[in-house]
Motif scaffolding. Structure first.
Motif, PDB file in Angstrom:
ATOM      1  N   UNK A 157      58.251  65.002  89.398  1.00 11.26           N
ATOM      2  CA  UNK A 157      58.295  65.395  87.995  1.00 11.26           C
ATOM      3  C   UNK A 157      57.254  64.617  87.201  1.00 11.26           C
ATOM      4  N   UNK A 158      57.060  63.356  87.526  1.00 11.67           N
ATOM      5  CA  UNK A 158      56.098  62.527  86.810  1.00 11.67           C
ATOM      6  C   UNK A 158      54.674  63.046  86.996  1.00 11.67           C
ATOM      7  N   UNK A 159      54.333  63.451  88.220  1.00 17.74           N
ATOM      8  CA  UNK A 159      53.001  64.002  88.456  1.00 17.74           C
ATOM      9  C   UNK A 159      52.824  65.324  87.704  1.00 17.74           C
ATOM     10  N   UNK A 160      53.845  66.142  87.724  1.00 17.82           N
ATOM     11  CA  UNK A 160      53.781  67.440  87.073  1.00 17.82           C
ATOM     12  C   UNK A 160      53.655  67.289  85.555  1.00 17.82           C
ATOM     13  N   UNK A 161      54.314  66.280  84.995  1.00 20.92           N
ATOM     14  CA  UNK A 161      54.335  66.109  83.541  1.00 20.92           C
ATOM     15  C   UNK A 161      53.384  65.020  83.063  1.00 20.92           C
ATOM     16  N   UNK A 162      52.418  64.634  83.866  1.00 18.70           N
ATOM     17  CA  UNK A 162      51.527  63.519  83.523  1.00 18.70           C
ATOM     18  C   UNK A 162      50.775  63.769  82.213  1.00 18.70           C
ATOM     19  N   UNK A 163      50.283  64.963  82.001  1.00 15.57           N
ATOM     20  CA  UNK A 163      49.528  65.245  80.775  1.00 15.57           C
ATOM     21  C   UNK A 163      50.411  65.106  79.542  1.00 15.57           C
ATOM     22  N   UNK A 164      51.634  65.591  79.634  1.00 20.35           N
ATOM     23  CA  UNK A 164      52.552  65.489  78.504  1.00 20.35           C
ATOM     24  C   UNK A 164      52.924  64.039  78.237  1.00 20.35           C
ATOM     25  N   UNK A 165      53.144  63.276  79.300  1.00 18.92           N
ATOM     26  CA  UNK A 165      53.481  61.861  79.142  1.00 18.92           C
ATOM     27  C   UNK A 165      52.324  61.098  78.503  1.00 18.92           C
ATOM     28  N   UNK A 166      51.111  61.403  78.887  1.00 21.45           N
ATOM     29  CA  UNK A 166      49.949  60.743  78.297  1.00 21.45           C
ATOM     30  C   UNK A 166      49.817  61.100  76.820  1.00 21.45           C
ATOM     31  N   UNK A 167      50.134  62.330  76.469  1.00 23.82           N
ATOM     32  CA  UNK A 167      50.085  62.752  75.069  1.00 23.82           C
ATOM     33  C   UNK A 167      51.122  61.999  74.239  1.00 23.82           C
ATOM     34  N   UNK A 168      52.320  61.819  74.808  1.00 23.82           N
ATOM     35  CA  UNK A 168      53.369  61.078  74.121  1.00 23.82           C
ATOM     36  C   UNK A 168      52.939  59.629  73.910  1.00 23.82           C
ATOM     37  N   UNK A 169      52.398  59.005  74.943  1.00 25.75           N
ATOM     38  CA  UNK A 169      51.986  57.606  74.855  1.00 25.75           C
ATOM     39  C   UNK A 169      50.888  57.435  73.815  1.00 25.75           C
ATOM     40  N   UNK A 170      49.942  58.356  73.751  1.00 27.50           N
ATOM     41  CA  UNK A 170      48.864  58.282  72.769  1.00 27.50           C
ATOM     42  C   UNK A 170      49.389  58.460  71.350  1.00 27.50           C
ATOM     43  N   UNK A 171      50.415  59.270  71.171  1.00 27.00           N
ATOM     44  CA  UNK A 171      50.960  59.524  69.832  1.00 27.00           C
ATOM     45  C   UNK A 171      51.854  58.383  69.348  1.00 27.00           C
ATOM     46  N   UNK A 172      52.456  57.637  70.264  1.00 24.93           N
ATOM     47  CA  UNK A 172      53.376  56.541  69.906  1.00 24.93           C
ATOM     48  C   UNK A 172      52.563  55.310  69.528  1.00 24.93           C
ATOM     49  N   UNK A 173      52.068  55.274  68.303  1.00 28.95           N
ATOM     50  CA  UNK A 173      51.167  54.214  67.852  1.00 28.95           C
ATOM     51  C   UNK A 173      51.842  52.843  67.813  1.00 28.95           C
ATOM     52  N   UNK A 174      53.110  52.794  67.426  1.00 32.04           N
ATOM     53  CA  UNK A 174      53.770  51.496  67.335  1.00 32.04           C
ATOM     54  C   UNK A 174      54.443  51.072  68.643  1.00 32.04           C
ATOM     55  N   UNK A 175      54.280  51.835  69.691  1.00 32.08           N
ATOM     56  CA  UNK A 175      54.799  51.548  71.035  1.00 32.08           C
ATOM     57  C   UNK A 175      56.306  51.283  71.037  1.00 32.08           C
ATOM     58  N   UNK A 176      57.017  52.043  70.220  1.00 30.92           N
ATOM     59  CA  UNK A 176      58.466  51.883  70.138  1.00 30.92           C
ATOM     60  C   UNK A 176      59.198  52.759  71.135  1.00 30.92           C
ATOM     61  N   UNK A 177      58.526  53.714  71.725  1.00 30.88           N
ATOM     62  CA  UNK A 177      59.170  54.644  72.637  1.00 30.88           C
ATOM     63  C   UNK A 177      59.824  55.806  71.919  1.00 30.88           C
ATOM     64  N   UNK A 178      59.673  55.855  70.602  1.00 30.74           N
ATOM     65  CA  UNK A 178      60.241  56.924  69.771  1.00 30.74           C
ATOM     66  C   UNK A 178      59.151  57.390  68.816  1.00 30.74           C
ATOM     67  N   UNK A 179      59.022  58.704  68.693  1.00 35.03           N
ATOM     68  CA  UNK A 179      58.035  59.260  67.764  1.00 35.03           C
ATOM     69  C   UNK A 179      58.691  59.530  66.424  1.00 35.03           C
ATOM     70  N   UNK A 180      58.138  58.958  65.358  1.00 37.41           N
ATOM     71  CA  UNK A 180      58.628  59.323  64.032  1.00 37.41           C
ATOM     72  C   UNK A 180      57.900  60.596  63.593  1.00 37.41           C
ATOM     73  N   UNK A 181      58.184  61.094  62.407  1.00 33.00           N
ATOM     74  CA  UNK A 181      57.634  62.375  61.959  1.00 33.00           C
ATOM     75  C   UNK A 181      56.105  62.350  61.903  1.00 33.00           C
ATOM     76  N   UNK A 182      55.533  61.251  61.435  1.00 29.51           N
ATOM     77  CA  UNK A 182      54.071  61.171  61.324  1.00 29.51           C
ATOM     78  C   UNK A 182      53.427  61.132  62.704  1.00 29.51           C
TER      79      UNK A 182
END
Length: 159
Positions: free
Chosen positions: A107-132
């Motif tokens: 699953x991790x290999x299949x979803x690698x692009x999505x995981x990278x997008x999430x990590x790039x968007x999580x600016x404060x490295x909290x593991x949670x995306x706020x609205x901004x």
């Protein structure tokens, strides 16, 4: 105001000229350019089923979309598609996703692009995306190009 009138008249003249040019060529045969006196003779004409210089001219047969698709899969051109031929076009895409090369997609290999997008968007490295942060994950679509025209002038300035 006179500019609008002049533009309208020019547009009508262009349409009329185009119509006259089109209608004058619609019923005539194409005109061949005059050949110079020292020009080489053209090659012999080929009749619909005839020969030119003793060689048969091959005819192209129209192929449907499905016939073309079938041809892309049938690599050995034997008239049948094997399982290996059917899957060959998918193997390259699979190999790109199979980063560890074990022949299995986790699953991790299949979803690698999505995981990278999430990590790039999580600016404060909290593991949670706020609205901004979440707003930065939206797909960037190309919009209509905006006009780069200068601003319109007032009618008073035209005089």
């Amino acid at each position: 105001m006179w500019r609008y009138l002049a533009g309208g008249v020019a547009a009508l003249l262009m349409v009329a000229a185009g119509w006259m040019l089109f209608s004058s060529r619609a019923g005539t045969e194409p005109v061949l350019p005059a050949m110079p006196q020292n020009a080489p003779a053209p090659p012999p004409a080929v009749e619909a089923g005839g020969e030119a210089g003793g060689a048969d001219v091959p005819e192209a047969t129209p192929r449907t979309r499905e016939e073309k698709r079938f041809g892309r899969y049938d690599k050995d051109r034997d008239g049948g598609i094997t399982n290996a031929e059917y899957l060959a076009l998918r193997r390259k895409a699979f190999a790109k996703l199979d980063t560890n090369g074990d022949g299995r997609l986790s699953f991790e290999e299949w979803s690698a692009r999505t995981a990278a997008k999430f990590t790039a968007a999580d600016k404060d490295r909290s593991g949670v995306l706020d609205a901004a942060e979440f707003a930065t994950t939206a797909v960037k679509r190309k919009g209509k190009p905006r006009c780069s025209c200068p601003p319109a002038r007032n009618a008073d300035e035209d005089d």
